[in-house]
Design a protein around this motif. Structure first.
Motif, PDB file in Angstrom:
ATOM      1  N   VAL A   1      40.868  42.191  39.805  1.00 51.02           N
ATOM      2  CA  VAL A   1      39.585  42.884  39.893  1.00 51.02           C
ATOM      3  C   VAL A   1      39.050  43.163  38.407  1.00 51.02           C
ATOM      4  CG1 VAL A   1      37.955  44.871  40.623  1.00 51.02           C
ATOM      5  CG2 VAL A   1      39.699  44.115  42.260  1.00 51.02           C
ATOM      6  N   ARG A   2      39.487  43.881  37.667  1.00 53.06           N
ATOM      7  CA  ARG A   2      39.354  44.229  36.470  1.00 53.06           C
ATOM      8  C   ARG A   2      38.990  42.825  35.399  1.00 53.06           C
ATOM      9  NH1 ARG A   2      43.403  46.338  32.664  1.00 53.06           N
ATOM     10  NH2 ARG A   2      44.317  44.221  33.111  1.00 53.06           N
TER      11      ARG A   2
ATOM     12  N   SER B   1      34.421  46.790  35.492  1.00 52.94           N
ATOM     13  CA  SER B   1      35.528  46.544  34.555  1.00 52.94           C
ATOM     14  C   SER B   1      36.046  47.811  34.155  1.00 52.94           C
ATOM     15  CB  SER B   1      35.205  45.440  33.665  1.00 52.94           C
ATOM     16  OG  SER B   1      36.246  45.285  32.836  1.00 52.94           O
TER      17      SER B   1
ATOM     18  N   THR C   1      37.210  50.066  36.648  1.00 58.47           N
ATOM     19  CA  THR C   1      38.454  49.677  37.225  1.00 58.47           C
ATOM     20  C   THR C   1      39.593  49.841  36.251  1.00 58.47           C
ATOM     21  OG1 THR C   1      37.483  47.829  38.683  1.00 58.47           O
ATOM     22  CG2 THR C   1      39.744  47.691  38.437  1.00 58.47           C
TER      23      THR C   1
ATOM     24  N   LEU D   1      44.105  45.891  41.124  1.00 60.68           N
ATOM     25  CA  LEU D   1      43.050  46.515  40.075  1.00 60.68           C
ATOM     26  C   LEU D   1      42.993  45.593  38.801  1.00 60.68           C
ATOM     27  CD1 LEU D   1      43.772  50.261  40.307  1.00 60.68           C
ATOM     28  CD2 LEU D   1      41.835  48.964  41.226  1.00 60.68           C
TER      29      LEU D   1
END
Length: 148
Positions: free
Chosen positions: A106-107, A62, A65, A103
């Motif tokens: 994903v984070r 995290s 990212t 992104l």
């Protein structure tokens, strides 16, 4: 078999320490350390270590990212001035929002996994020690009332 003979057999078995029950990760010392494995150890050992380790990795991902997203935004801000009129500049400006969205997704997923995995590891430890405490609190007299 007389009650005294039964008590003698139980005492001999206890002296040999041939059998014992140990709850997963609840150590005999009463702390939260894992019990020793191997000869005489538990057959099933569940600790919070894999869960907390996975939670730590999710947090690292995290953070990485988030840092990548910040760098993407910073580096993209200067592209327009220096490369005005090039086709690649227009293409970069077009795909930037989709990369930022990916992104961010994903984070956010890594943040969710960090919390969920950390809570799972904590719950395993609390459950094991709670069961151990309740089992230790059960009073078992030496002889039942009917055998006295």
């Amino acid at each position: 078999m007389a009650w005294d003979e039964w008590e003698q057999l139980k005492g001999q078995a206890a002296d040999r320490h041939t059998a014992h029950v140990q709850l997963n990760s609840a150590s005999a010392a009463g702390d939260h350390s894992a019990p020793a494995t191997g000869s005489g150890g538990p057959d099933l050992l569940i600790t919070d270590t894999p869960w907390t380790g996975a939670a730590r990795v999710a947090k690292e991902l995290s953070t990485s990212t988030h840092n990548g997203l910040t760098e993407l935004t910073k580096s993209d801000n200067g592209i327009g001035v220096c490369t005005q009129g090039f086709d690649c500049t227009a293409a970069l400006k077009e795909i930037q929002p989709t990369w930022e969205e990916r992104l961010q997704t994903v984070r956010d997923e890594c943040d969710y996994l960090h919390d969920a995995l950390g809570k799972t590891g904590k719950k395993f430890g609390e459950t094991d020690h709670g069961v151990k405490d309740r089992a230790n609190g059960v009073h078992t007299p030496g002889k039942p009332g009917w055998a006295r």
